[in-house]
Design an enzyme around this catalytic site. Structure first.
Site, PDB file in Angstrom:
ATOM      1  N   LYS A 187      42.029  46.747  34.134  1.00  0.00           N
ATOM      2  CA  LYS A 187      40.887  46.052  33.520  1.00  0.00           C
ATOM      3  C   LYS A 187      39.707  47.016  33.325  1.00  0.00           C
ATOM      4  O   LYS A 187      39.775  48.181  33.692  1.00  0.00           O
ATOM      5  CB  LYS A 187      40.487  44.858  34.387  1.00  0.00           C
ATOM      6  CG  LYS A 187      41.608  43.833  34.555  1.00  0.00           C
ATOM      7  CD  LYS A 187      42.008  43.215  33.220  1.00  0.00           C
ATOM      8  CE  LYS A 187      42.867  41.976  33.346  1.00  0.00           C
ATOM      9  NZ  LYS A 187      44.213  42.179  33.880  1.00  0.00           N
TER      10      LYS A 187
HETATM   11  C1  LIG Z   1      43.666  36.933  30.692  1.00  0.00           C
HETATM   12  C2  LIG Z   1      43.956  37.102  32.160  1.00  0.00           C
HETATM   13  N1  LIG Z   1      43.627  36.114  33.009  1.00  0.00           N
HETATM   14  C3  LIG Z   1      43.833  36.239  34.330  1.00  0.00           C
HETATM   15  C4  LIG Z   1      44.403  37.356  34.878  1.00  0.00           C
HETATM   16  C5  LIG Z   1      44.675  37.403  36.348  1.00  0.00           C
HETATM   17  O1  LIG Z   1      44.002  38.460  36.977  1.00  0.00           O
HETATM   18  P1  LIG Z   1      44.598  39.169  38.302  1.00  0.00           P
HETATM   19  O2  LIG Z   1      45.688  40.079  37.860  1.00  0.00           O
HETATM   20  O3  LIG Z   1      43.407  39.889  38.843  1.00  0.00           O
HETATM   21  O4  LIG Z   1      45.071  38.089  39.202  1.00  0.00           O
HETATM   22  C6  LIG Z   1      44.747  38.412  34.032  1.00  0.00           C
HETATM   23  C7  LIG Z   1      45.325  39.640  34.602  1.00  0.00           C
HETATM   24  O5  LIG Z   1      46.285  40.185  34.237  1.00  0.00           O
HETATM   25  C8  LIG Z   1      44.538  38.284  32.645  1.00  0.00           C
HETATM   26  O6  LIG Z   1      44.883  39.262  31.795  1.00  0.00           O
END
Ligand SMILES: Cc1ncc(COP(=O)(O)O)c(C=O)c1O
Length: 377
Positions: A189
């Protein structure tokens, strides 16, 4: 391998983590509070509550809205599973509407049609796809009309902003047009904590409930005493992760510059392929100032290869691209429940590929990627 995304860690980041390791607190403590204050001041949202991942943040947000059995949550099919799964995990039912072809964000018209046809959902979860803000101002008008909650999934979009029709600049995560927003700090990210996430809101009651739900549902009632009117998991972020997050946040502007620079260079290098109908390139929509998370190309009708062949050939040459995303409603868990078809999302899913885009991408790696694409497409 050249990956599609990668963290950028410098000596300041490492120093921040080591200092925290030597301090009194390593789990949730003063660094988490400091990170939360920094996220509030970046976005303008009054409250930021850090937690263990973006997935945890989405789950906490919907739980705090009392989404549960009998509730419906509407999101986009072109997203990571967590945007929909949070609704199901809370006991509600996920529903989907199609996306806009240009921004790849949820179609506000389709949300309106859904409300007219089926009645309003309890919550809508727009995703700021690839860092491009969803049309939150227009969604807010529907929110006012139909009375649903909005949780902005800004997992891709820390550092992005949009300008409203009356010229106000709004950061993604500000919760000006939404009830809550979430960020993810996964290593691919825009900034990272290794793992981590945050919920943002301007509502003190929701902020309090999220803080309780972050720790088993526990409310402190004085001294050693506590109670839990509802139950949850342990979703705490550690001070070690938060120290990395604070340090990374200071670098967000430089990350954004570098990402935008690479975005423009890709567009320049690949523009002939677009003119020849071999590729469709992403664009930055008017009224938005995104921190670009992805560079997502679509295979054009005059290309020599299909998407899967291109993915395989690039991989064989050491370039690891990614598909963002295979639509959520087509995965086994959701299949057979009568969702779709969502023509735009399904078409994009068959032709899209995300090229390497991250602050540490070297010139030679960048040139290798564009040279291979020009040869192969
Ligand atoms: C659009 C979106 N929402 C939520 C998430 C969830 O984040 P995390 O990987 O930190 O749990 C991601 C991560 O890949 C994402 O791309």
């Amino acid at each position: 391998m050249i990956p599609y995304g990668r963290q950028s860690i410098n000596d300041d980041d490492i120093k921040a983590v080591i200092e925290t390791l030597k301090s009194d607190f390593i789990t949730q403590g003063p660094k988490v509070e400091e990170f939360e204050e920094a996220l509030s001041s970046l976005t303008g949202a009054k409250y930021a509550i850090c937690c263990s991942s973006g997935t945890a943040a989405l789950y906490l947000a919907v739980r705090a809205l009392s989404i549960g059995p009998g509730s419906t949550g509407l999101t986009t099919p072109l997203t990571f599973a967590a945007s929909a799964n949070c609704i199901e995990l809370a006991g509600g039912k996920a529903a989907f509407v199609d996306i806009e072809d240009e921004t790849l964000n949820i179609s506000v018209e389709a949300v309106e049609e859904y409300c007219n046809q089926f009645g309003p959902p309890d919550v809508v979860i727009p995703v700021d796809f690839a860092g491009i803000p969803s049309d939150l101002e227009r969604l807010y008008e529907l929110k006012e009309r139909f009375g649903f909650y909005v949780v902005e999934d800004a997992a891709h979009a820390i550092g992005s902003s949009y300008t409203t029709r009356n010229g106000q600049k709004v950061q993604c995560g500000a919760c000006v047009h939404t009830d809550m927003a979430i960020f993810s700090f996964h290593p691919v990210k825009n900034i990272t904590c290794a793992e981590g996430g945050a919920v943002l809101t301007n509502d003190p009651k929701m902020a309090h409930r999220i803080r309780c739900l972050r720790e088993h549902g526990i409310e402190r009632t004085g001294g050693w005493r506590y109670d839990f009117p509802e139950i949850s998991f342990n979703f705490r972020l550690s001070d070690i992760h938060a120290a990395l997050g604070i340090s990374q946040l200071k670098r967000l502007e430089s990350f954004k510059r570098k990402r935008r620079e690479l975005f423009e260079r890709y567009r320049e290098e690949l523009s002939d392929l677009e003119k020849e109908g071999r590729l469709i390139l992403p664009k930055i929509p008017e009224g938005t100032d995104p921190c670009m998370h992805l560079f997502l190309i679509k295979i054009g009708e005059n290309a020599k290869v299909d998407r899967d062949t291109l993915y395989t050939r690039l991989r064989a040459q050491g370039v690891l691209t990614q598909v963002h995303y295979w639509p959520v409603h087509l995965f086994s868990y959701y299949k057979g429940r009568g969702y779709g078809p969502f023509h735009v999302a399904e078409k994009v899913a068959k032709s899209c590929l995300s090229l390497p885009l991250y602050p540490g991408l070297t010139d030679s790696d960048f040139l290798k990627v564009v040279t291979l694409i020009k040869q192969m497409v």
